[in-house]
Design a protein around this motif. Structure first.
Motif, mmCIF file in Angstrom:
data_model
loop_
_atom_site.group_PDB
_atom_site.id
_atom_site.type_symbol
_atom_site.label_atom_id
_atom_site.label_comp_id
_atom_site.label_asym_id
_atom_site.label_seq_id
_atom_site.Cartn_x
_atom_site.Cartn_y
_atom_site.Cartn_z
ATOM 1 N N GLU A 1 0.071 -5.195 -0.240
ATOM 2 C CA GLU A 1 -0.131 -3.957 -0.986
ATOM 3 C C GLU A 1 -0.600 -2.867 -0.042
ATOM 4 O OE1 GLU A 1 -3.090 -2.160 -4.496
ATOM 5 O OE2 GLU A 1 -3.263 -4.255 -3.826
ATOM 6 N N CYS A 2 -0.015 -1.694 -0.180
ATOM 7 C CA CYS A 2 -0.474 -0.533 0.575
ATOM 8 C C CYS A 2 -1.101 0.468 -0.384
ATOM 9 C CB CYS A 2 0.672 0.132 1.341
ATOM 10 S SG CYS A 2 0.119 1.524 2.367
ATOM 11 N N ILE A 3 -2.332 0.839 -0.122
ATOM 12 C CA ILE A 3 -3.000 1.850 -0.933
ATOM 13 C C ILE A 3 -2.785 3.221 -0.306
ATOM 14 C CG2 ILE A 3 -5.220 2.712 -1.766
ATOM 15 C CD1 ILE A 3 -6.195 -0.160 -1.921
ATOM 16 N N ALA A 4 -2.213 4.135 -1.096
ATOM 17 C CA ALA A 4 -2.077 5.535 -0.682
ATOM 18 C C ALA A 4 -3.204 6.306 -1.362
ATOM 19 C CB ALA A 4 -0.719 6.091 -1.110
ATOM 20 N N PRO A 5 -4.147 6.857 -0.608
ATOM 21 C CA PRO A 5 -5.332 7.478 -1.227
ATOM 22 C C PRO A 5 -5.066 8.864 -1.812
ATOM 23 C CG PRO A 5 -5.774 6.701 1.013
ATOM 24 C CD PRO A 5 -4.287 6.754 0.838
ATOM 25 N N ALA A 6 -3.898 9.087 -2.351
ATOM 26 C CA ALA A 6 -3.533 10.382 -2.933
ATOM 27 C C ALA A 6 -2.436 10.168 -3.961
ATOM 28 C CB ALA A 6 -3.064 11.351 -1.849
ATOM 29 N N TRP B 1 0.036 10.521 2.711
ATOM 30 C CA TRP B 1 -0.396 9.124 2.648
ATOM 31 C C TRP B 1 0.597 8.296 1.847
ATOM 32 C CZ3 TRP B 1 -5.944 11.096 1.412
ATOM 33 C CH2 TRP B 1 -6.654 11.283 2.605
ATOM 34 N N ASP B 2 1.119 8.860 0.786
ATOM 35 C CA ASP B 2 2.136 8.182 -0.019
ATOM 36 C C ASP B 2 3.382 7.932 0.840
ATOM 37 O OD1 ASP B 2 3.096 7.384 -2.824
ATOM 38 O OD2 ASP B 2 4.621 8.853 -2.261
ATOM 39 N N PHE B 3 3.778 8.930 1.606
ATOM 40 C CA PHE B 3 4.912 8.810 2.533
ATOM 41 C C PHE B 3 4.678 7.665 3.516
ATOM 42 C CE2 PHE B 3 6.201 9.807 6.889
ATOM 43 C CZ PHE B 3 7.572 9.977 6.775
ATOM 44 N N THR B 4 3.472 7.607 4.090
ATOM 45 C CA THR B 4 3.146 6.570 5.067
ATOM 46 C C THR B 4 3.284 5.182 4.452
ATOM 47 O OG1 THR B 4 1.630 8.055 6.236
ATOM 48 C CG2 THR B 4 1.355 5.695 6.618
ATOM 49 N N CYS B 5 2.700 4.983 3.281
ATOM 50 C CA CYS B 5 2.780 3.683 2.607
ATOM 51 C C CYS B 5 4.220 3.278 2.323
ATOM 52 C CB CYS B 5 2.011 3.731 1.281
ATOM 53 S SG CYS B 5 0.274 3.245 1.393
ATOM 54 N N ARG B 6 4.968 4.198 1.744
ATOM 55 C CA ARG B 6 6.312 3.840 1.297
ATOM 56 C C ARG B 6 7.256 3.579 2.470
ATOM 57 N NH1 ARG B 6 6.237 4.108 -4.067
ATOM 58 N NH2 ARG B 6 4.549 5.367 -4.977
ATOM 59 N N GLY C 1 2.802 7.439 14.419
ATOM 60 C CA GLY C 1 3.500 8.724 14.399
ATOM 61 C C GLY C 1 2.517 9.875 14.429
ATOM 62 N N GLY C 2 2.922 10.956 15.045
ATOM 63 C CA GLY C 2 2.129 12.171 15.041
ATOM 64 C C GLY C 2 2.825 13.214 14.183
ATOM 65 N N ARG D 1 -0.636 9.370 11.958
ATOM 66 C CA ARG D 1 -0.401 8.614 10.729
ATOM 67 C C ARG D 1 -0.443 7.126 11.056
ATOM 68 N NH1 ARG D 1 -0.154 11.266 6.575
ATOM 69 N NH2 ARG D 1 0.525 13.435 6.486
ATOM 70 N N GLY D 2 -1.298 6.407 10.330
ATOM 71 C CA GLY D 2 -1.449 4.983 10.590
ATOM 72 C C GLY D 2 -2.087 4.268 9.426
#
Length: 319
Positions: free
Chosen positions: A24-29, A35-40, A115-116, A249-250
């Motif tokens: 599970e990835c939690i996106a804190p937004a 953050w949602d982009f990073t998780c998905r 990623g930066g 982003r990490g």
């Protein structure tokens, strides 16, 4: 005997049917932000590469600029080996400023950055501000008439980007600058498109779709050079404002998982970073390579927090 056979059969079926524990990835937004982009994206690539047995579940847990998710992981899931959390410069900014009610970076384990994400300032498509100079001049003339929306809380990284940009442009009254802090870039875009804010500051990856659709118009990217795929967007430096603001982003994971489980996350994130899929994601979303993993990343986090504390003191957010 008959009853025993039925019970045994049922137990066997339950054992066979039980799926492997899903990561599970939690996106804190809220959905749609960075953050949602990073998780998905990370979750999708982990699945495609066969690094996890099931699709990664994404849970959006907005609140307090990432503080709600951080607190939940620390207090309720501190030894859960199946959860990881999207993080960025916004996370370390809040920790640096003690915005998570006493929480500290050493309460979790930092896995890595892959990623930066260059900062960017955009306005609505019909905005009268044609470039960064126009926007800055408007603030200098009457700061009460120019509100900036951002996907982080007041004092967060999106807010800092506005303050640092205007400070570099010669406007040093940080308290006079209007900023609307929201839970994620998508909400900040909505405020700007709707006319509730005159500009929005965020990261390139969370805004690319809105730029391509024409809903917003970028006036500056906060990087050293123009971003591949968005070559028509000028840097702030080109427009006379000497600022660079890159958002790494990490991910991080709970502190009390085993060293073996921690290393598993480090190895998987490294494989995602090296994948063709991630290279495509970076090109399509204006990201730059920025891979730091494991112990090196934990050292980077400590240094990043110290740097943000220094900047926050300079502009009056921290004493």
């Amino acid at each position: 005997m008959k009853n025993w056979t039925r019970a045994a059969t049922a137990a066997l079926l339950m054992t066979v049917a039980a799926p492997a524990m899903a990561e599970e990835c939690i996106a804190p937004a809220n959905p749609g932000g960075g953050w949602d982009f990073t998780c998905r994206q990370i979750g999708r690539i982990m699945t495609e590469l066969g690094l996890v047995p099931n699709m990664v579940q994404v849970t959006n847990l907005a609140g307090a600029g990432g503080g709600v998710a951080f607190t939940q992981v620390v207090s309720k899931r501190s030894d859960d080996p199946a959860v990881f959390v999207a993080a960025s410069s916004a996370t370390t900014t809040r920790l640096a400023q003690n915005a998570f009610a006493g929480a500290t970076a050493d309460q979790v384990r930092w896995v890595g950055s892959i990623g930066g994400d260059p900062g960017v300032i955009v306005v609505a498509k019909d905005s009268p501000y044609q470039n960064l100079t126009d926007l800055i001049d408007a603030v200098k003339e009457d700061p009460s008439k120019v509100a900036f929306a951002g996907g982080s809380a007041v004092g967060g990284f999106d807010h800092l980007k506005v303050l640092m940009t205007l400070d570099k442009a010669g406007f040093d009254d940080a308290k006079a600058i209007k900023y609307i802090g929201l839970d994620g870039g998508a909400d900040a875009i909505t405020q700007t498109v709707g006319g509730f804010a005159q500009a929005m500051t965020g990261d390139m990856s969370e805004i690319t779709g809105f730029i391509k659709s024409g809903d917003v118009r970028p006036v500056a990217v906060l990087s050293e050079e123009r971003v591949e795929g968005f070559e028509d967007v000028p840097t702030a430096k080109e427009q006379g404002v000497d600022i660079v603001a890159m958002n790494w982003r990490g991910i991080y994971v709970p502190k009390d998982i085993s060293d073996e489980d921690y290393q598993k996350w480090v190895d998987m994130l490294g494989k995602v970073a090296e994948s063709e899929q991630w290279q495509t994601v970076m090109t399509e979303n204006g990201l730059a390579p920025y891979t730091i993993l494991g112990a090196d990343f934990e050292t980077f986090i400590d240094e990043n927090i110290a740097e943000i504390q220094d900047v926050s003191k300079e502009i009056g957010i921290l004493q």
